[in-house]
Design an enzyme around this catalytic site. Structure first.
Site, PDB file in Angstrom:
ATOM      1  N   HIS A  48      44.146  38.827  45.429  1.00  0.00           N
ATOM      2  CA  HIS A  48      45.534  38.638  45.016  1.00  0.00           C
ATOM      3  C   HIS A  48      46.232  39.958  44.714  1.00  0.00           C
ATOM      4  CE1 HIS A  48      45.126  34.334  45.017  1.00  0.00           C
ATOM      5  NE2 HIS A  48      44.096  34.389  44.186  1.00  0.00           N
ATOM      6  N   ARG A  73      36.737  42.715  44.397  1.00  0.00           N
ATOM      7  CA  ARG A  73      36.858  41.333  44.852  1.00  0.00           C
ATOM      8  C   ARG A  73      37.549  41.307  46.199  1.00  0.00           C
ATOM      9  NH1 ARG A  73      39.761  36.254  41.778  1.00  0.00           N
ATOM     10  NH2 ARG A  73      41.665  37.481  42.075  1.00  0.00           N
ATOM     11  N   ASP A  87      29.398  49.917  52.203  1.00  0.00           N
ATOM     12  CA  ASP A  87      29.323  51.258  52.772  1.00  0.00           C
ATOM     13  C   ASP A  87      30.347  52.191  52.130  1.00  0.00           C
ATOM     14  OD1 ASP A  87      27.258  50.538  54.420  1.00  0.00           O
ATOM     15  OD2 ASP A  87      28.416  50.576  56.279  1.00  0.00           O
ATOM     16  N   GLU A 152      35.282  27.874  41.400  1.00  0.00           N
ATOM     17  CA  GLU A 152      36.709  27.652  41.170  1.00  0.00           C
ATOM     18  C   GLU A 152      37.185  26.262  41.563  1.00  0.00           C
ATOM     19  OE1 GLU A 152      39.087  31.298  42.074  1.00  0.00           O
ATOM     20  OE2 GLU A 152      37.504  31.608  43.567  1.00  0.00           O
ATOM     21  N   ASP A 178      42.435  28.466  39.622  1.00  0.00           N
ATOM     22  CA  ASP A 178      42.199  27.558  40.742  1.00  0.00           C
ATOM     23  C   ASP A 178      41.476  26.297  40.295  1.00  0.00           C
ATOM     24  OD1 ASP A 178      43.296  28.767  43.198  1.00  0.00           O
ATOM     25  OD2 ASP A 178      41.935  30.398  42.745  1.00  0.00           O
TER      26      ASP A 178
END
Length: 266
Positions: A48, A73, A87, A152, A178
């Site tokens: 988000h 995230r 990586d 969620e 959520d």
């Protein structure tokens, strides 16, 4: 030389409470300011927040000198993006919308090298190994990767013990916004029926032997979750704290949203 220890992973595994903050500006300078505040972990949010791989790397660099764990995230648990994030030097990932133990198991595979997983070998030319300065990165990286999965939905809550039981899942994080929507209480995480599910889920995660985490912008709720044993709790976001502080400052001088032009300034 092995990879550096992930102190955040060790802390939550040992039951030590870790207080975090969401980073949603997509910029390195606010991330650096947040890192100096004393939080234990900071979430670089690409679900988000306006982040891509390059802005995530810039924030990882900004946070590197500080005793704080960057948690990244991604928008979803896509294997190709997880590979790029690892990586790039992210070592703690928070994956949204994990509904089943099968999803969780696939994510564990994605963050581990063969034969334990399916992560592609390429870190020798990447930031994660210091561009091969850590010569045995591939042999030692797995143990310091921290995989957090988000529950969620009602389906995820129903499967919470099975998700927590997956070896390689290092913590289960409840996404209250959520979850409240899926429970029919859109925008009302404080609703008793939502809080009942959340409190029960925290207890079930802990009983299953895994750390429990959550984020809200409500201090009373956050302290309640800490009392219940949740040990990685995020207590706000940079953008909401900045917006609230600036509105408060403007208001003290008779300014604010809808107050009209500020005048000539300086």
């Amino acid at each position: 030389m092995p990879v550096p220890k992930n102190d955040f992973k060790a802390a939550i595994s040992a039951g030590r409470q870790q207080i975090g903050l969401w980073l949603n500006t997509g910029e390195a300078l606010p991330a650096e300011i947040a890192a100096s505040a004393g939080f234990d972990w900071l979430v670089i949010d690409s679900e988000h927040g306006p982040n891509d791989l390059r802005s995530i790397i810039a924030q990882l660099r900004a946070l590197a000198p500080f005793a704080v764990e960057p948690v990244v995230r991604p928008p979803s648990g896509e294997t190709w993006f997880i590979k790029q994030l690892l990586d790039a030097g992210a070592r703690t990932l928070l994956i949204p919308m994990v509904d089943s133990p099968e999803q969780a198991k696939a994510l564990v595979q994605a963050v581990r090298y063969p034969p334990r997983g399916t992560r592609g070998l390429g870190a020798a030319v990447a930031r994660a190994s210091g561009f091969n300065a850590i010569s045995d990165y591939a042999q030692t990286a797995d143990d310091e990767i921290c995989l957090l999965v988000q529950a969620e939905t009602r389906v995820a809550i129903d499967n919470i013990e099975a998700i927590a039981a997956i070896d390689g899942v290092d913590g289960v994080f409840i996404g209250p916004a959520d979850l409240s929507a899926d429970l029919g209480c859109l925008g009302r995480i404080e609703a008793p029926e939502v809080q009942g599910v959340i409190e029960s889920a925290i207890g079930r995660i802990i009983a299953a032997g895994k750390p429990a985490g959550i984020l809200t912008f409500n201090e009373t709720l956050n302290r309640r979750y800490l009392e219940l044993g949740a040990n990685f709790v995020a207590v706000g976001a940079d953008v909401t704290e900045l917006a609230a502080t600036l509105k408060n400052l403007a208001g003290r001088y008779g300014r604010g949203p809808g107050a009209g032009p500020a005048g000539s300034g300086y």
